[in-house]
Design a protein around this motif. Structure first.
Motif, PDB file in Angstrom:
ATOM      1  N   THR A   1      12.342 -40.548  56.697  1.00  0.00           N
ATOM      2  CA  THR A   1      11.662 -39.390  56.141  1.00  0.00           C
ATOM      3  C   THR A   1      10.730 -39.905  55.068  1.00  0.00           C
ATOM      4  OG1 THR A   1      13.588 -38.003  56.559  1.00  0.00           O
ATOM      5  CG2 THR A   1      11.971 -37.158  55.010  1.00  0.00           C
ATOM      6  N   ALA A   2       9.419 -39.891  55.375  1.00  0.00           N
ATOM      7  CA  ALA A   2       8.411 -40.392  54.444  1.00  0.00           C
ATOM      8  C   ALA A   2       8.744 -41.823  53.993  1.00  0.00           C
ATOM      9  CB  ALA A   2       8.265 -39.449  53.255  1.00  0.00           C
TER      10      ALA A   2
ATOM     11  N   GLY B   1      12.229 -45.492  42.336  1.00  0.00           N
ATOM     12  CA  GLY B   1      11.189 -44.510  42.604  1.00  0.00           C
ATOM     13  C   GLY B   1      11.436 -43.147  41.988  1.00  0.00           C
ATOM     14  N   LEU B   2      12.284 -43.097  40.977  1.00  0.00           N
ATOM     15  CA  LEU B   2      12.650 -41.817  40.380  1.00  0.00           C
ATOM     16  C   LEU B   2      11.782 -41.438  39.184  1.00  0.00           C
ATOM     17  CD1 LEU B   2      16.514 -42.307  40.556  1.00  0.00           C
ATOM     18  CD2 LEU B   2      15.065 -40.962  42.097  1.00  0.00           C
TER      19      LEU B   2
ATOM     20  N   LEU C   1      11.163 -37.194  44.285  1.00  0.00           N
ATOM     21  CA  LEU C   1      12.471 -36.541  44.249  1.00  0.00           C
ATOM     22  C   LEU C   1      12.592 -35.504  45.362  1.00  0.00           C
ATOM     23  CD1 LEU C   1      12.857 -36.223  40.399  1.00  0.00           C
ATOM     24  CD2 LEU C   1      14.318 -37.560  41.912  1.00  0.00           C
ATOM     25  N   ALA C   2      11.520 -34.791  45.656  1.00  0.00           N
ATOM     26  CA  ALA C   2      11.544 -33.813  46.758  1.00  0.00           C
ATOM     27  C   ALA C   2      11.728 -34.526  48.100  1.00  0.00           C
ATOM     28  CB  ALA C   2      10.268 -32.976  46.747  1.00  0.00           C
ATOM     29  N   GLN C   3      11.045 -35.659  48.274  1.00  0.00           N
ATOM     30  CA  GLN C   3      11.211 -36.441  49.502  1.00  0.00           C
ATOM     31  C   GLN C   3      12.644 -36.939  49.637  1.00  0.00           C
ATOM     32  OE1 GLN C   3       8.346 -39.560  49.004  1.00  0.00           O
ATOM     33  NE2 GLN C   3       6.626 -38.308  49.702  1.00  0.00           N
TER      34      GLN C   3
ATOM     35  N   ILE D   1      18.013 -36.889  52.035  1.00  0.00           N
ATOM     36  CA  ILE D   1      19.471 -36.769  51.865  1.00  0.00           C
ATOM     37  C   ILE D   1      19.996 -35.619  52.706  1.00  0.00           C
ATOM     38  CG2 ILE D   1      21.312 -36.196  50.218  1.00  0.00           C
ATOM     39  CD1 ILE D   1      19.555 -37.736  48.104  1.00  0.00           C
ATOM     40  N   GLY D   2      19.278 -34.502  52.681  1.00  0.00           N
ATOM     41  CA  GLY D   2      19.687 -33.351  53.488  1.00  0.00           C
ATOM     42  C   GLY D   2      19.704 -33.654  54.973  1.00  0.00           C
TER      43      GLY D   2
END
Length: 110
Positions: free
Chosen positions: A4-5, A79-80, A99-101, A106-107
């Motif tokens: 994911t990205a 990367g946080l 953080l959104a990525q 994680i989801g």
């Protein structure tokens, strides 16, 4: 796991390691609302756009300067957070896009 990205399981493990330390986790929480958590310190630059001065993070946490520098480097490598130099001071702010990525990745995995 499908990437994911560009976020594979190795990247996620590094994020979990970075956040697994209670002090680093607390710093990330403070940086979510820097005006609330660092309002008692005179800002050197705009906290929302530039971030919080590492000196203020050090004072608030009560940790040694070298420890805070190490912790912030760990959060940066994961990367946080993003650093910005203002004069001789480094400021840190959360990388909300990253953080959104991470939350999406994680989801998708768990």
């Amino acid at each position: 796991m499908a990437a994911t990205a560009g976020l594979d399981s190795g990247v996620l493990i590094e994020v979990f390691k970075a956040l697994g330390n209670p002090a680093r986790f607390q710093i990330m929480q403070w940086l979510k609302d820097p005006d609330l958590h660092f309002g008692e310190y005179e800002p050197i630059a705009d906290r929302r756009s530039v971030g919080v001065c590492v000196t203020h993070i050090q004072v608030k946490s009560g940790l040694a300067q070298s420890t805070v520098s190490s912790y912030m480097s760990t959060l940066e490598r994961a990367g946080l957070v993003r650093p910005t130099r203002v004069g001789k001071w480094t400021h840190y702010r959360r990388d909300e896009e990253r953080l959104a990525q991470l939350a999406q990745a994680i989801g998708g995995v768990l």
